[in-house]
Design a protein around this motif. Structure first.
Motif, short mmCIF file in Angstrom:
data_model
loop_
_atom_site.label_atom_id
_atom_site.label_comp_id
_atom_site.label_asym_id
_atom_site.label_seq_id
_atom_site.Cartn_x
_atom_site.Cartn_y
_atom_site.Cartn_z
N ALA A 104 31.41 33.09 42.51
CA ALA A 104 32.53 32.83 41.60
C ALA A 104 32.47 33.79 40.42
CB ALA A 104 32.51 31.39 41.11
N VAL A 105 33.65 34.06 39.84
CA VAL A 105 33.74 34.83 38.61
C VAL A 105 34.60 34.06 37.63
CG1 VAL A 105 33.46 37.08 39.74
CG2 VAL A 105 35.75 36.17 39.37
N GLY A 106 34.45 34.36 36.36
CA GLY A 106 35.24 33.69 35.34
C GLY A 106 34.40 32.72 34.54
N TYR A 107 35.04 31.68 34.06
CA TYR A 107 34.44 30.72 33.14
C TYR A 107 34.24 29.37 33.83
CZ TYR A 107 36.28 34.32 30.10
OH TYR A 107 36.56 35.53 29.53
N ARG A 108 33.35 28.58 33.28
CA ARG A 108 33.14 27.23 33.79
C ARG A 108 34.36 26.38 33.48
NH1 ARG A 108 28.35 25.10 35.19
NH2 ARG A 108 27.31 26.80 34.09
N LYS A 109 34.81 25.62 34.49
CA LYS A 109 36.00 24.78 34.31
C LYS A 109 35.69 23.60 33.40
CE LYS A 109 36.53 23.79 38.49
NZ LYS A 109 36.89 23.14 39.71
N PRO A 110 36.52 23.37 32.37
CA PRO A 110 36.33 22.18 31.54
C PRO A 110 36.82 20.93 32.28
CG PRO A 110 38.21 23.43 30.78
CD PRO A 110 37.59 24.22 31.89
N ALA A 111 36.27 19.80 31.89
CA ALA A 111 36.61 18.55 32.60
C ALA A 111 37.82 17.84 32.01
CB ALA A 111 35.40 17.62 32.57
N SER A 112 38.18 18.12 30.77
CA SER A 112 39.17 17.28 30.12
C SER A 112 40.45 18.01 29.73
CB SER A 112 38.54 16.65 28.88
OG SER A 112 38.13 17.69 28.00
N VAL A 113 40.78 19.11 30.38
CA VAL A 113 42.02 19.81 30.06
C VAL A 113 42.85 19.98 31.32
CG1 VAL A 113 41.00 21.08 28.11
CG2 VAL A 113 40.99 22.10 30.37
N PRO A 114 44.17 20.12 31.16
CA PRO A 114 45.01 20.37 32.34
C PRO A 114 44.65 21.72 32.97
CG PRO A 114 46.36 19.76 30.45
CD PRO A 114 44.97 19.95 29.95
N VAL A 115 44.58 21.73 34.29
CA VAL A 115 44.19 22.93 35.03
C VAL A 115 45.20 23.18 36.13
CG1 VAL A 115 42.39 23.94 36.46
CG2 VAL A 115 41.75 22.52 34.54
N GLY A 116 45.59 24.44 36.30
CA GLY A 116 46.42 24.84 37.42
C GLY A 116 45.53 25.45 38.49
#
Length: 134
Positions: A104-116
Motif C-alpha cells: 500500500a501507499v499513502g496514509y493510514r485510514k482514519p476510523a471516524s471520518v467519511p471515506v470514499g
C-alpha cells in the motif's frame, strides 16, 4: 346576551400574518443541507482509479496500474511513483490510501471520518483507493 364576533377581514389578516411569518422563518432558518461529502469522496476515488487505469505503462504491461502490481518487485520499484501520481491527481484537501496485492501507499485510514472508496480490477489483481478530507 350579545355575542362578539370577529369580522371576516380580521380573521383573514391574522391567517395571512401567520403564513407570512412561517415563510419568513423557513427562509431565515433554512433547511439542513444534504450530506454530499460522501458522494463527492466516492467520485474523487473513482476518478483517481479511472486516471490510473487508463495511463499507458512505463515499462511493460497493459496499463500503468497493471504494471505496478505485476509482481512484488515491480510494486517495490514503482511505489513512490504511484504515491506521487495519486497525490497529483487528487485535490490538495484530500488524503488517500492505495492498496494493492503487493502493498500500500499513502496514509493510514482514519476510523471516524467519511471515506470514499473505489476498486479497480486489473489483469494482475484489484487495486483499492480510499480518499478522505484532511
Amino acid at each position: 346576551m350579545p355575542r362578539a364576533q370577529l369580522s371576516l377581514s380580521v380573521v383573514e389578516a391574522g391567517i395571512g400574518v401567520i403564513f407570512i411569518l412561517g415563510v419568513a422563518m423557513g427562509f431565515a432558518l433554512g433547511v439542513p443541507a444534504p450530506d454530499t461529502r460522501s458522494a463527492q469522496l466516492e467520485l474523487y476515488a473513482e476518478d483517481a482509479g479511472t486516471v490510473l487505469a487508463s495511463e499507458p505503462p512505463r515499462h511493460q504491461g497493459t496499463t500503468r496500474l497493471a504494471e505496478i502490481i505485476d509482481s512484488p518487485q515491480t510494486f517495490e520499484r514503482e511505489q513512490s511513483a504511484l504515491e506521487r501520481r495519486v497525490d497529483r491527481i487528487l485535490p490538495d484537501n484530500l488524503m488517500f490510501r492505495v492498496e494493492t496485492p503487493h502493498g500500500a501507499v499513502g496514509y493510514r485510514k482514519p476510523a471516524s471520518v467519511p471515506v470514499g472508496v473505489s476498486t479497480v480490477t486489473t489483469t494482475n489483481g484489484d487495486v483499492t483507493i480510499w480518499v478522505w478530507y484532511v
